[in-house]
Design a protein around this motif. Sequence first.
Motif, mmCIF file in Angstrom:
data_model
loop_
_atom_site.group_PDB
_atom_site.id
_atom_site.type_symbol
_atom_site.label_atom_id
_atom_site.label_comp_id
_atom_site.label_asym_id
_atom_site.label_seq_id
_atom_site.Cartn_x
_atom_site.Cartn_y
_atom_site.Cartn_z
ATOM 1 N N GLU A 226 -6.970 3.797 4.429
ATOM 2 C CA GLU A 226 -6.350 2.590 3.889
ATOM 3 C C GLU A 226 -6.417 1.436 4.888
ATOM 4 N N LEU B 96 -5.391 9.614 4.895
ATOM 5 C CA LEU B 96 -5.322 8.582 3.863
ATOM 6 C C LEU B 96 -4.870 7.261 4.476
ATOM 7 N N ALA C 180 0.844 -1.200 0.000
ATOM 8 C CA ALA C 180 0.000 0.000 0.000
ATOM 9 C C ALA C 180 0.874 1.243 0.000
ATOM 10 N N SER D 215 -6.318 0.778 -7.323
ATOM 11 C CA SER D 215 -6.371 2.108 -6.730
ATOM 12 C C SER D 215 -6.994 2.009 -5.339
ATOM 13 N N THR D 216 -6.918 3.094 -4.596
ATOM 14 C CA THR D 216 -7.528 3.133 -3.268
ATOM 15 C C THR D 216 -9.046 3.057 -3.328
ATOM 16 N N ARG D 217 -9.631 3.205 -4.501
ATOM 17 C CA ARG D 217 -11.074 3.120 -4.642
ATOM 18 C C ARG D 217 -11.520 1.717 -5.056
ATOM 19 N N ILE E 126 -1.563 -1.144 -4.076
ATOM 20 C CA ILE E 126 -2.730 -0.281 -3.866
ATOM 21 C C ILE E 126 -2.217 1.137 -3.669
ATOM 22 N N THR E 127 -2.627 2.034 -4.539
ATOM 23 C CA THR E 127 -2.151 3.411 -4.458
ATOM 24 C C THR E 127 -3.256 4.382 -4.839
ATOM 25 N N ASP E 128 -3.159 5.586 -4.318
ATOM 26 C CA ASP E 128 -4.092 6.650 -4.699
ATOM 27 C C ASP E 128 -3.630 7.373 -5.948
ATOM 28 N N ARG F 134 -9.918 0.073 5.408
ATOM 29 C CA ARG F 134 -10.394 -0.697 4.255
ATOM 30 C C ARG F 134 -9.692 -2.056 4.146
ATOM 31 N N GLN G 172 -8.654 9.429 -5.085
ATOM 32 C CA GLN G 172 -9.475 9.949 -3.996
ATOM 33 C C GLN G 172 -10.075 11.307 -4.369
#
Length: 385
Positions: free
Chosen positions: A128, A124, A55, A102-104, A74-76, A131, A274
């Motif tokens: 993370e 953030l 992440a 993605s973070t979504r 996993i990245t924004d 989630r 985001q």
Amino acid sequence: MNRLTTSRGEFDLARFPEHSRQELRAWDAADEYLLRHLDGTDDGPLDLSGTVVVAGDRWGALVTALAAHRPVQITDSFLAQEATRANLVRNGIDQDGVRLLSTRDTPPERIDVLLVRVPKSLALLEDELCRLAPAVHPGTVVVGTGMVTEIHTSTLRLFERVLGPTRTSLAVRKARLILCTPEPRPAPVVNPWPLSYPLPGDVGVVSGLTVVNHAGVFCADRLDIGTRFFLRNLPERKGPEHVVDLGCGNGVVGLAAALANEEARVTFVDESHQAIASAKATFLAGGVPSPDRAEFLVGDCLSGTPAGSVDLVLNNPPFHSHRATTDATAWRMFTGARAALRRGGELWVVGNRHLGYHVKLRRLFGNCEVVASDPKFVVLRAAKR
């Protein structure tokens, strides 16, 4: 481009977008410290045979070095995703072995190794961890990493509150590790994100409307003073035109443009997933009569926008890239705006007075007008001729 040397091999790495005079590396001492920690000690390396999630990998250095273990990133950041793809190709690594989320996106259902590059935004990180927590089990190896200036008591408390007992390593080359032992929770920690708040009554057409902010978006719990100043001094335009809210954040500037001109088509652009999620939510909450007039794009500035297709660009450029202070992003935004604008189109920029954006805009556009100013901020207008 620089070469990262690890026990897993040597990797040529670069940030994205890459350019010949790039001075900033695609990794730092915190990434190196984490990779050395995974090598283990006398007992051998840590077991990475299960589902490995990385992440917040900033430029893909961790994922590239760990590609043999088929990690999930996993990245924004859209730029981080593109850097990862480019670095995998650069080092001859099969992209299909790495899953980019993605973070979504929905995270994996089970995580056996969770590696967290601590982000600048504590919000953030909170989002993370909340989630990812349902996928973590008591046997999950959880290791965070960051420079000592990025890891605070609040960071450790957050790991402990969401996942379990947490401690830190000794500092090495100004980097530190976070070592967390997950433990069962009677109930999952409630994720407080996204946040919503009403706009003040002195910001023009959007006064009193609701802003929605997902975690990690700049000034998530209040309207920042630069945007407030910009909203008070936006151009008054009518008629069918294409407006771009460049680096849109929560989308309040683009929303103002859409409400002020019912014939305008507005494109919201940001490299943060985001931010785009926030802009969509803010736009829908704003009650725009024809919501189909909006488009929301995660991308690198205006690189995907056809030349000469835009009438107005509204921009509040960032001047930080993680811990580094740089005007590289602003310059890319300005050059991208000039290419995307039609002849006669305008770029409106708000920024701190000391940043001297007027110099760059005059060099690029051949003109720059001060629309409004106060002791801290300035709104500038440049026209493509």
